[in-house]
Structure formats: structure tokens, C-alpha cells
Design a protein around this motif. Structure first.
Motif, PDB file in Angstrom:
ATOM      1  N   ARG A   9       0.857  -1.188   0.000  1.00 53.05           N
ATOM      2  CA  ARG A   9       0.000   0.000   0.000  1.00 53.05           C
ATOM      3  C   ARG A   9       0.891   1.235   0.000  1.00 53.05           C
ATOM      4  O   ARG A   9       1.803   1.356   0.802  1.00 53.05           O
ATOM      5  CB  ARG A   9      -0.880  -0.043   1.245  1.00 53.05           C
ATOM      6  CG  ARG A   9      -1.658   1.190   1.560  1.00 53.05           C
ATOM      7  CD  ARG A   9      -2.450   0.920   2.833  1.00 53.05           C
ATOM      8  NE  ARG A   9      -3.060   2.119   3.367  1.00 53.05           N
ATOM      9  CZ  ARG A   9      -2.434   3.032   4.089  1.00 53.05           C
ATOM     10  NH1 ARG A   9      -1.155   2.884   4.367  1.00 53.05           N
ATOM     11  NH2 ARG A   9      -3.066   4.086   4.545  1.00 53.05           N
ATOM     12  N   SER A  54      -2.966   0.444  -3.888  1.00 49.47           N
ATOM     13  CA  SER A  54      -2.618  -0.918  -3.476  1.00 49.47           C
ATOM     14  C   SER A  54      -2.782  -1.793  -4.707  1.00 49.47           C
ATOM     15  O   SER A  54      -3.900  -2.128  -5.098  1.00 49.47           O
ATOM     16  CB  SER A  54      -3.534  -1.405  -2.348  1.00 49.47           C
ATOM     17  OG  SER A  54      -3.184  -2.726  -1.953  1.00 49.47           O
ATOM     18  N   GLU A  61      -8.096   7.962   1.290  1.00 53.45           N
ATOM     19  CA  GLU A  61      -8.192   7.539   2.680  1.00 53.45           C
ATOM     20  C   GLU A  61      -8.131   8.759   3.598  1.00 53.45           C
ATOM     21  O   GLU A  61      -7.297   9.636   3.432  1.00 53.45           O
ATOM     22  CB  GLU A  61      -7.042   6.589   3.018  1.00 53.45           C
ATOM     23  CG  GLU A  61      -7.067   6.030   4.421  1.00 53.45           C
ATOM     24  CD  GLU A  61      -5.900   5.087   4.662  1.00 53.45           C
ATOM     25  OE1 GLU A  61      -4.870   5.541   5.205  1.00 53.45           O
ATOM     26  OE2 GLU A  61      -5.998   3.913   4.273  1.00 53.45           O
ATOM     27  N   ARG A 163     -11.856   3.140   7.951  1.00 53.92           N
ATOM     28  CA  ARG A 163     -10.500   2.858   7.442  1.00 53.92           C
ATOM     29  C   ARG A 163     -10.179   1.372   7.543  1.00 53.92           C
ATOM     30  O   ARG A 163      -9.558   0.791   6.639  1.00 53.92           O
ATOM     31  CB  ARG A 163      -9.467   3.675   8.228  1.00 53.92           C
ATOM     32  CG  ARG A 163      -8.034   3.389   7.809  1.00 53.92           C
ATOM     33  CD  ARG A 163      -7.048   4.281   8.527  1.00 53.92           C
ATOM     34  NE  ARG A 163      -7.115   5.660   8.067  1.00 53.92           N
ATOM     35  CZ  ARG A 163      -6.296   6.611   8.479  1.00 53.92           C
ATOM     36  NH1 ARG A 163      -5.351   6.340   9.366  1.00 53.92           N
ATOM     37  NH2 ARG A 163      -6.409   7.836   8.019  1.00 53.92           N
ATOM     38  N   TYR A 164     -10.607   0.730   8.624  1.00 45.86           N
ATOM     39  CA  TYR A 164     -10.351  -0.700   8.798  1.00 45.86           C
ATOM     40  C   TYR A 164     -11.065  -1.500   7.710  1.00 45.86           C
ATOM     41  O   TYR A 164     -10.520  -2.461   7.169  1.00 45.86           O
ATOM     42  CB  TYR A 164     -10.804  -1.142  10.182  1.00 45.86           C
ATOM     43  CG  TYR A 164     -10.443  -2.567  10.547  1.00 45.86           C
ATOM     44  CD1 TYR A 164      -9.205  -3.104  10.234  1.00 45.86           C
ATOM     45  CD2 TYR A 164     -11.354  -3.377  11.222  1.00 45.86           C
ATOM     46  CE1 TYR A 164      -8.871  -4.407  10.593  1.00 45.86           C
ATOM     47  CE2 TYR A 164     -11.034  -4.674  11.586  1.00 45.86           C
ATOM     48  CZ  TYR A 164      -9.795  -5.181  11.271  1.00 45.86           C
ATOM     49  OH  TYR A 164      -9.469  -6.479  11.616  1.00 45.86           O
ATOM     50  N   GLN A 166     -11.708  -0.487   4.737  1.00 45.98           N
ATOM     51  CA  GLN A 166     -10.923  -0.296   3.517  1.00 45.98           C
ATOM     52  C   GLN A 166      -9.724  -1.232   3.505  1.00 45.98           C
ATOM     53  O   GLN A 166      -9.399  -1.830   2.471  1.00 45.98           O
ATOM     54  CB  GLN A 166     -10.457   1.161   3.419  1.00 45.98           C
ATOM     55  CG  GLN A 166     -11.573   2.159   3.164  1.00 45.98           C
ATOM     56  CD  GLN A 166     -11.095   3.597   3.204  1.00 45.98           C
ATOM     57  OE1 GLN A 166      -9.963   3.880   3.604  1.00 45.98           O
ATOM     58  NE2 GLN A 166     -11.943   4.518   2.792  1.00 45.98           N
ATOM     59  N   ARG A 167      -9.075  -1.386   4.649  1.00 49.19           N
ATOM     60  CA  ARG A 167      -7.926  -2.290   4.742  1.00 49.19           C
ATOM     61  C   ARG A 167      -8.334  -3.726   4.449  1.00 49.19           C
ATOM     62  O   ARG A 167      -7.634  -4.453   3.742  1.00 49.19           O
ATOM     63  CB  ARG A 167      -7.300  -2.204   6.138  1.00 49.19           C
ATOM     64  CG  ARG A 167      -6.518  -0.940   6.427  1.00 49.19           C
ATOM     65  CD  ARG A 167      -6.096  -0.891   7.889  1.00 49.19           C
ATOM     66  NE  ARG A 167      -5.396  -2.106   8.296  1.00 49.19           N
ATOM     67  CZ  ARG A 167      -5.216  -2.459   9.563  1.00 49.19           C
ATOM     68  NH1 ARG A 167      -5.707  -1.713  10.544  1.00 49.19           N
ATOM     69  NH2 ARG A 167      -4.567  -3.564   9.849  1.00 49.19           N
ATOM     70  N   GLU A 172      -5.088  -5.322   2.547  1.00 55.58           N
ATOM     71  CA  GLU A 172      -3.843  -4.745   3.048  1.00 55.58           C
ATOM     72  C   GLU A 172      -3.384  -5.487   4.304  1.00 55.58           C
ATOM     73  O   GLU A 172      -2.208  -5.546   4.612  1.00 55.58           O
ATOM     74  CB  GLU A 172      -4.061  -3.267   3.352  1.00 55.58           C
ATOM     75  CG  GLU A 172      -2.845  -2.569   3.917  1.00 55.58           C
ATOM     76  CD  GLU A 172      -3.197  -1.203   4.460  1.00 55.58           C
ATOM     77  OE1 GLU A 172      -2.471  -0.755   5.364  1.00 55.58           O
ATOM     78  OE2 GLU A 172      -4.163  -0.608   3.986  1.00 55.58           O
ATOM     79  N   THR A 173      -4.346  -6.043   5.044  1.00 51.15           N
ATOM     80  CA  THR A 173      -4.028  -6.840   6.212  1.00 51.15           C
ATOM     81  C   THR A 173      -4.305  -8.312   5.911  1.00 51.15           C
ATOM     82  O   THR A 173      -5.221  -8.643   5.160  1.00 51.15           O
ATOM     83  CB  THR A 173      -4.857  -6.391   7.437  1.00 51.15           C
ATOM     84  OG1 THR A 173      -4.597  -7.264   8.520  1.00 51.15           O
ATOM     85  CG2 THR A 173      -6.341  -6.400   7.135  1.00 51.15           C
ATOM     86  N   GLU A 216      -7.778  -4.801  14.357  1.00 52.91           N
ATOM     87  CA  GLU A 216      -7.841  -3.439  13.813  1.00 52.91           C
ATOM     88  C   GLU A 216      -6.640  -2.609  14.251  1.00 52.91           C
ATOM     89  O   GLU A 216      -6.166  -1.749  13.505  1.00 52.91           O
ATOM     90  CB  GLU A 216      -9.141  -2.752  14.251  1.00 52.91           C
ATOM     91  CG  GLU A 216      -9.281  -1.347  13.697  1.00 52.91           C
ATOM     92  CD  GLU A 216     -10.674  -0.758  13.891  1.00 52.91           C
ATOM     93  OE1 GLU A 216     -10.893   0.375  13.426  1.00 52.91           O
ATOM     94  OE2 GLU A 216     -11.527  -1.425  14.498  1.00 52.91           O
ATOM     95  N   ASN A 219      -0.530  -4.911  13.405  1.00 46.70           N
ATOM     96  CA  ASN A 219       0.084  -5.050  12.088  1.00 46.70           C
ATOM     97  C   ASN A 219       0.030  -6.523  11.673  1.00 46.70           C
ATOM     98  O   ASN A 219      -0.447  -7.374  12.430  1.00 46.70           O
ATOM     99  CB  ASN A 219       1.528  -4.521  12.085  1.00 46.70           C
ATOM    100  CG  ASN A 219       2.414  -5.231  13.102  1.00 46.70           C
ATOM    101  OD1 ASN A 219       2.280  -6.437  13.346  1.00 46.70           O
ATOM    102  ND2 ASN A 219       3.342  -4.494  13.706  1.00 46.70           N
TER     103      ASN A 219
END
Length: 232
Positions: A9, A54, A61, A163-164, A166-167, A172-173, A216, A219
Motif C-alpha cells: 500500500r 494498493s 483515505e 478505514r479498517y 478499507q484495509r 492490506e491486512t 484493527e 500489524n
């Protein structure tokens, strides 16, 4: 569950509403996410924040708290009322959304969906305008098939930050991929800060709920350690 490998990202630049983004819309695979809108060959920003990339996905964001619907976004909603030709749906925005009776696969005036107040649905934002209530549909406009949209049976809803979500949607996670290696579960992620979860037992639903909630603030390496505890 199938998940593709998360991609790096990158924050491209700070943008403001009305800013034009230099992207070649004819490039195969490019996907526009929240905060970006295409008009002809031009792509503009609809909100302030960071332009993020990404892989081939681009979005804006920011730390927005209340959900502001945008056309094309997927949401988890709850039926809150019924009108003459539509349902009222709470999607967490300033105004409740409208879901027409005919906005379902194979729906007709004689064959309408049977939804009750309190039922959960997974839907797509078909129309979003600041001067009108947002309109939803429970089908894919490309083929008029449900493709996962519609009533959500059972399960639990996790409320989290925009935002979470979106991740999770941009992968992204790694958390959903990691959980899928140790537990069987279903998930529908809404851009409105709601994530629906279902599994074969209440215990598994609760486990997935708690892990996603904790993840949330973690990492990827911390997420892996958290999920490894479940596999022991």
C-alpha cells in the motif's frame, strides 16, 4: 475462503475535493475505490485525504467518522421500515437508504423479496446524491445476478472504523486469510464500517468476531501471532 496475496500500500499524495487524478482509465485492471469518481476520461476526488494505491486499486483515505455513501460501494445494512415499493435501510449514513422491491435478482411485482424489519442485507449503492436518499440494489448491475448480495442469514455484525473496512477490502491486512487457514467462516465487508460474519457454530463466530476486532490495531506480524494462538 479464497484470498489473493496482499499487495503493498502506497500513499501517493494529499488530495482535496475536486482535484483531478492522473490515471489512465483505459489501463486493464485499474479499480477506483472510495473518494474517486470517473466522468468520461477524467478522474476526480470527492473528498480530502491521502490518495492511496494498493496494486491496481486506488482510493482516498481519511479519518472520516460518519459513512458518506458513494455509488458502487458495498454496504451491510439493516431493514428499518417498509414503504409502498421499497424498504428503508439503515446503513449508518446521515440519511437512511432506499431499497426498491425490484432491486433483487428475478424480482417482479408478483415475486418480491420477503424482508422484515431488523433483517440484515448486503447491498450495493446504486445511486448516491447529496440532495437525495441513497438508493441500494441487491444485485450485480453487470449481469443482474445476486452474486452474494441479498439477505444475510444469522451471523454477527462487527462495527469498526471506515478505514479498517478499507484495509480488509483491499487485503492490506492478512487477518482474513490467516483466519481462513484455521476456521471456516463467511464474511461480507461493507464500506460503511460494518462487517458481517457467519460460521457453523456460535463459538466460531465469536472467535472470528473477537480476532477481527482486536486486529484493527495490529500489524500483519501481530495478526499472525494472534491467529497462531487459535491453532494451538
Amino acid at each position: 475462503m479464497k484470498h489473493s496475496k496482499p499487495t503493498e500500500r502506497t500513499k501517493v499524495k494529499v488530495v482535496l475535493p475536486g482535484d483531478t487524478v492522473s490515471l489512465d482509465v483505459t489501463t486493464p485492471g485499474i479499480t477506483l475505490g472510495p473518494g474517486l469518481i470517473q466522468a468520461g476520461d477524467s478522474i476526480s476526488c470527492t473528498k480530502a485525504g491521502f490518495l492511496v494505491r494498493s496494486g491496481s486499486i486506488y482510493w482516498v483515505e481519511n479519518d472520516q467518522k460518519r459513512y458518506i455513501p458513494e455509488t458502487g460501494e458495498h454496504v451491510v445494512g439493516r431493514i428499518s421500515g417498509k414503504g409502498g415499493e421499497f424498504y428503508r435501510v439503515d446503513i449508518g449514513s446521515a440519511h437512511q437508504a432506499i431499497l426498491p422491491f425490484l432491486a433483487f435478482e428475478n424480482a417482479t411485482k408478483k415475486n418480491r423479496p420477503n424482508l422484515n424489519i431488523g433483517d440484515l442485507i448486503y447491498a450495493r449503492v446504486a445511486l448516491a446524491n447529496k440532495d437525495m436518499d441513497p438508493e441500494l440494489q441487491c444485485l450485480n448491475p453487470m449481469n443482474n445476478k445476486a452474486d452474494g448480495f441479498g439477505k444475510l442469514e444469522g451471523g454477527m455484525v462487527l462495527k469498526c472504523s471506515l478505514r479498517y473496512c478499507q484495509r480488509l477490502l483491499t487485503q492490506e491486512t492478512d487477518i482474513c486469510k490467516l483466519l481462513g487457514q484455521v476456521l471456516q467462516f463467511e464474511v461480507s465487508i461493507g464500506m460503511n464500517g460494518r462487517v458481517w460474519l457467519s460460521s457453523d457454530t456460535i463459538k466460531h463466530i465469536s472467535l472470528v468476531y473477537n480476532v477481527l476486532k482486536q486486529a484493527e490495531a495490529l500489524n500483519n506480524s501481530e495478526c499472525k501471532a494472534l491467529v497462531n494462538k487459535l491453532a494451538v
